[in-house]
Design an enzyme around this catalytic site. Structure first.
Site, PDB file in Angstrom:
ATOM      1  N   GLU A   1      -7.599  -2.106   5.501  1.00 46.18           N
ATOM      2  CA  GLU A   1      -8.430  -1.024   6.566  1.00 46.18           C
ATOM      3  C   GLU A   1      -9.503  -0.473   5.685  1.00 46.18           C
ATOM      4  OE1 GLU A   1      -5.664   1.671   7.287  1.00 46.18           O
ATOM      5  OE2 GLU A   1      -4.344   0.527   8.116  1.00 46.18           O
TER       6      GLU A   1
ATOM      7  N   CYS B   1     -14.774   4.697   3.580  1.00 46.16           N
ATOM      8  CA  CYS B   1     -13.547   4.587   2.624  1.00 46.16           C
ATOM      9  C   CYS B   1     -13.022   3.176   2.591  1.00 46.16           C
ATOM     10  CB  CYS B   1     -12.647   5.626   3.496  1.00 46.16           C
ATOM     11  SG  CYS B   1     -11.038   5.641   2.417  1.00 46.16           S
TER      12      CYS B   1
ATOM     13  N   CYS C   1       0.454  -0.821  -1.591  1.00 50.29           N
ATOM     14  CA  CYS C   1       0.449  -0.204  -2.861  1.00 50.29           C
ATOM     15  C   CYS C   1       1.705   0.045  -3.607  1.00 50.29           C
ATOM     16  CB  CYS C   1      -0.207   1.329  -2.464  1.00 50.29           C
ATOM     17  SG  CYS C   1      -0.308   2.282  -3.870  1.00 50.29           S
TER      18      CYS C   1
ATOM     19  N   CYS D   1       4.192   6.820  -2.810  1.00 55.42           N
ATOM     20  CA  CYS D   1       4.014   8.240  -2.517  1.00 55.42           C
ATOM     21  C   CYS D   1       4.560   8.507  -1.094  1.00 55.42           C
ATOM     22  CB  CYS D   1       2.527   8.750  -2.277  1.00 55.42           C
ATOM     23  SG  CYS D   1       1.407   8.343  -3.820  1.00 55.42           S
TER      24      CYS D   1
ATOM     25  N   CYS E   1       2.811   8.335   2.628  1.00 61.31           N
ATOM     26  CA  CYS E   1       1.765   7.535   2.648  1.00 61.31           C
ATOM     27  C   CYS E   1       2.303   6.325   3.378  1.00 61.31           C
ATOM     28  CB  CYS E   1       0.994   7.184   1.356  1.00 61.31           C
ATOM     29  SG  CYS E   1      -0.261   5.816   1.564  1.00 61.31           S
TER      30      CYS E   1
ATOM     31  N   CYS F   1      -4.306   6.642   6.378  1.00 65.47           N
ATOM     32  CA  CYS F   1      -4.619   5.332   5.459  1.00 65.47           C
ATOM     33  C   CYS F   1      -3.258   4.488   5.397  1.00 65.47           C
ATOM     34  CB  CYS F   1      -4.610   5.645   3.822  1.00 65.47           C
ATOM     35  SG  CYS F   1      -4.101   4.635   2.674  1.00 65.47           S
TER      36      CYS F   1
HETATM   37  S1  SF4 Z   1      -1.343   7.861  -1.479  1.00 60.85           S
HETATM   38 FE1  SF4 Z   1      -0.676   5.594  -0.878  1.00 60.85          FE
HETATM   39  S2  SF4 Z   1      -2.447   4.300  -1.118  1.00 60.85           S
HETATM   40 FE2  SF4 Z   1      -2.675   6.173  -2.450  1.00 60.85          FE
HETATM   41  S3  SF4 Z   1      -1.397   5.841  -4.599  1.00 60.85           S
HETATM   42 FE3  SF4 Z   1       0.002   6.906  -3.107  1.00 60.85          FE
HETATM   43  S4  SF4 Z   1       0.927   5.145  -2.145  1.00 60.85           S
HETATM   44 FE4  SF4 Z   1      -0.881   4.342  -2.917  1.00 60.85          FE
END
Ligand code: SF4
Length: 277
Positions: free
Chosen positions: A18, A31, A38, A42, A45, A258
């Site tokens: 994206e 962005c 990932c 987190c 996210c 995101c």
């Molecule tokens: S916010 Fe999402 S994309 Fe960013 S480091 Fe944490 S898990 Fe990864």
């Protein structure tokens, strides 16, 4: 509704990433994603939920700028590396991208207009500081105590807040640039008066700025922005000498959070047996 455009790019191997184009008073900012998925996990996210697939190559990061500029017929004046992925977990390719995007034969970008966002990969913050590239380092902090931060950001178990802040101080001293700390104010997680006090105490005397951000809604989690509390949270920090702004939410009508668009595309693609859609 606010001229934010979200792109879903399909890469040559069929993976998706994206990219978001945002309009500000001073021009356009983009962005970009740096990985397919990932590893950092987190909790708030959507990119983490869809899992990690691979790193993007330098040209795949650059391509997001070229294709978006071509499609939208605008010239981008700022780059934020805050899309899918942890840039410092794809360090070598991100450095090559930075050298390409700032090359006078390409976009000729001043790296002062580039912001790199990390969840806190401490050794790479030291590496980056020693390069003195002039870019803005943005650190996703989101909680000022270790137990709370480890709960929502597993990376904290490896690099705790003390190590992270030490690395940020080194970055500031070595580069002369202030660091931005991102803090999503989440109801019942990190938004109490006590949390604000802890954050102010942690950042006291550091040349930094705090960005308070609304948390993005994702299906699998019940996190909500502490709406009534964000302005109060900012004031409380201000009274303790910490500069904080409440970030404008862009693209709230198009799921610009995101990772959401990619995840929906992957699900649809799987339903269709991987066929085009
Ligand atoms: S916010 Fe999402 S994309 Fe960013 S480091 Fe944490 S898990 Fe990864």
């Amino acid at each position: 509704m606010d001229n934010t455009v979200k792109y879903l790019y399909r890469l040559s191997d069929g993976n998706f990433v994206e990219t978001v184009l945002m309009k500000y008073n001073y021009g356009y900012s983009i962005c970009v994603s740096t990985q397919v998925g990932c590893k950092m996990g987190c909790k708030f996210c959507a990119s983490a939920i869809a899992g990690f697939v691979r790193n993007l190559s330098p040209s795949e990061i650059l391509m997001q700028i070229y294709e978006t500029e071509k499609n939208s017929a605008v010239r981008v004046s700022g780059v934020v590396m805050m899309g899918i992925g942890e840039p410092l977990d794809n360090y070598e390719n991100v450095l090559k991208f930075l050298s390409l995007v700032s090359d006078s034969r390409g976009n000729n970008f001043s790296l002062r207009h580039v912001s790199l966002s990390t969840c806190g990969i401490v050794p790479r913050i030291y590496d980056l500081a020693s390069l003195k590239l002039g870019l803005t380092l943005s650190v996703s902090l989101h909680c000022a105590d270790d137990s709370g931060r480890s709960e929502i950001m597993p990376v904290n178990k490896k690099y705790n807040i003390e190590k992270l802040i030490e690395a940020c101080r080194f970055y500031i001293n070595n580069t002369g640039r202030r660091v931005t700390f991102e803090y999503a104010v989440i109801d019942n997680v990190n938004s109490s008066d006590n949390d604000a006090d802890k954050l102010a105490f942690l950042l006291k005397g550091i040349n930094c700025h705090v960005n308070l951000i609304p948390v993005n809604k994702i299906r699998e989690r019940n996190y909500r922005t502490a709406k009534a509390g964000v302005a109060e949270f900012a004031k409380r920090l201000g009274r303790r000498g910490i500069n904080a702004t409440v970030r404008r939410t862009l693209g709230s009508d198009i799921e610009a959070a995101c990772g959401q668009l990619r995840r929906d595309a992957v699900e649809k693609s799987n339903l269709n047996g991987g066929a085009d859609f």
